[in-house]
Enzyme design. Structure first.
Site, mmCIF file in Angstrom:
data_model
loop_
_atom_site.group_PDB
_atom_site.id
_atom_site.type_symbol
_atom_site.label_atom_id
_atom_site.label_comp_id
_atom_site.label_asym_id
_atom_site.label_seq_id
_atom_site.Cartn_x
_atom_site.Cartn_y
_atom_site.Cartn_z
ATOM 1 N N PRO A 292 -13.791 1.360 -10.608
ATOM 2 C CA PRO A 292 -14.728 2.046 -11.448
ATOM 3 C C PRO A 292 -15.846 1.289 -12.169
ATOM 4 O O PRO A 292 -16.950 1.809 -12.127
ATOM 5 C CB PRO A 292 -13.971 2.722 -12.512
ATOM 6 C CG PRO A 292 -12.499 2.762 -12.036
ATOM 7 C CD PRO A 292 -12.465 1.371 -11.299
ATOM 8 N N PRO B 165 -16.778 -2.721 0.738
ATOM 9 C CA PRO B 165 -18.186 -2.728 1.471
ATOM 10 C C PRO B 165 -19.057 -1.989 0.735
ATOM 11 O O PRO B 165 -20.320 -2.216 0.859
ATOM 12 C CB PRO B 165 -17.943 -2.375 2.875
ATOM 13 C CG PRO B 165 -16.595 -1.682 2.685
ATOM 14 C CD PRO B 165 -15.576 -2.313 1.450
ATOM 15 N N LEU B 166 -18.604 -0.920 0.002
ATOM 16 C CA LEU B 166 -19.653 -0.026 -0.655
ATOM 17 C C LEU B 166 -19.700 -0.105 -2.052
ATOM 18 O O LEU B 166 -20.378 0.599 -2.811
ATOM 19 C CB LEU B 166 -19.150 1.536 -0.037
ATOM 20 C CG LEU B 166 -19.181 1.566 1.292
ATOM 21 C CD1 LEU B 166 -18.858 3.314 1.455
ATOM 22 C CD2 LEU B 166 -20.522 1.252 1.905
ATOM 23 N N GLY B 167 -18.808 -1.032 -2.732
ATOM 24 C CA GLY B 167 -18.966 -1.262 -3.852
ATOM 25 C C GLY B 167 -18.483 -0.323 -4.775
ATOM 26 O O GLY B 167 -18.458 -0.056 -6.314
ATOM 27 N N TYR C 59 0.764 -1.231 0.016
ATOM 28 C CA TYR C 59 0.012 0.133 -0.054
ATOM 29 C C TYR C 59 0.816 1.188 -0.106
ATOM 30 O O TYR C 59 0.365 2.330 0.396
ATOM 31 C CB TYR C 59 -0.985 -0.028 1.266
ATOM 32 C CG TYR C 59 -2.199 -0.961 1.138
ATOM 33 C CD1 TYR C 59 -2.475 -1.592 0.015
ATOM 34 C CD2 TYR C 59 -2.678 -1.254 2.365
ATOM 35 C CE1 TYR C 59 -3.422 -2.472 0.071
ATOM 36 C CE2 TYR C 59 -3.874 -2.080 2.441
ATOM 37 C CZ TYR C 59 -4.276 -2.669 1.044
ATOM 38 O OH TYR C 59 -5.326 -3.633 1.384
#
Length: 289
Positions: free
Chosen positions: A215, A209-211, A58
């Site tokens: 993109p 988790p929020l998709g 990261y």
């Protein structure tokens, strides 16, 4: 620095640690200033977060964690990931000797003698990079190396990431501390893996988790049903999406990442959002993308 607040979402067992069910993912930290990243990390820990998910690949995330939190507060679980390295670009690093080298690199950059859990990021299928050539490595060989590292005390637990249900079942004899797979309201393709986790009480750590990490993926926060529930509960669509994950399985551990302190507080507050059975049924009935 101590964690004086109640653990967001209550707690669940992660290897040898009892951690808050809402943790923090460090992947986005290198995208902000050093000062802001340090402030966000310290605020997270002050609010009761004691599970931070990171990886050497990261970028500067580990260095920022070390700068913000070392010497680390008691009970903080630092969890990392192996299976890739960042050279000029992100490439797979699946061979056993590469897994060991990456664990050692994480220990050095975080300045710790042991990591709470190390997740093996398999590269057999999307999302992300795919293993080719000599990077196609059998799971048993990888688990043998991680087991040796655990026996040496360099890692506390072995996790799996981006695996299917058959791979998880075959890995169970090694002792699996958690599973990290892509999963959210609109993408439930790895539900069979979650079912195995439920069967064996294995912590489930859904990423994306929020998709919205890639993109091409739809955002749960833009779905009309999620927005409608959020309006009814005086919450944000993101909080509804996170609360749905927490409510669905008691051993779900969330690691949403952000560089915005206000978004961090909103994510932590999702742990207090109650979704009653009719509301859960409404969200469950959303047709996954």
């Amino acid at each position: 620095m101590t964690t004086t607040h109640n653990a967001p979402g209550g707690t669940a067992r992660l290897a040898a640690h009892q951690v808050a069910r809402v943790g923090f993912g460090a992947m986005q930290l290198p995208a902000t200033t050093r000062e802001n990243a340090i402030a966000v990390l310290r605020h997270a820990v002050d609010q009761g977060v004691n599970h931070i998910d990171t990886a050497e690949f990261y970028g500067e995330a580990n260095a920022l964690i070390r700068a913000a939190l070392h010497p680390y507060p008691d009970g903080l679980a630092l969890v990392s990931k192996v299976g890739a390295v960042h050279e000029r670009e992100l490439v797979t690093a699946q061979r056993p000797e590469q897994l060991r080298a990456t664990v050692e690199a994480n220990l050095a950059s975080l300045d710790v003698e042991s990591l709470a859990v190390v997740n093996l990021r398999r590269a057999d299928f999307p999302p992300g990079i795919i293993a080719e050539g000599d990077q196609v490595v059998d799971l048993d060989s990888q688990l043998a190396e991680l087991t040796a590292l655990r026996d040496e005390g360099k890692i506390g637990g072995i996790g799996l990431s981006n695996v299917d249900a058959d791979q998880l079942r075959s890995a169970l004899p090694a002792g699996i501390a958690c599973v990290q797979n892509a999963y959210n309201l609109l993408d439930r393709a790895t539900e069979p893996v979650l079912d195995v986790c439920r069967e064996h009480d294995i912590p489930w750590v859904p990423f994306i988790p929020l998709g919205s990490a890639f993109p091409q993926l739809p955002k749960t926060t833009e779905h009309p049903a999620v927005i409608a529930v959020a309006n009814q509960l005086n919450a944000t669509p993101a909080q509804v999406s996170l609360a749905w994950l927490l409510t669905g399985y008691a051993n779900t551990l969330l690691i949403p990442g952000t560089t915005n302190p206000l978004h961090l507080d909103e994510n932590l507050a999702a742990a207090n959002l109650h979704l009653d059975p009719p509301t859960m049924a409404t969200l469950d009935d959303i047709t996954p993308a």
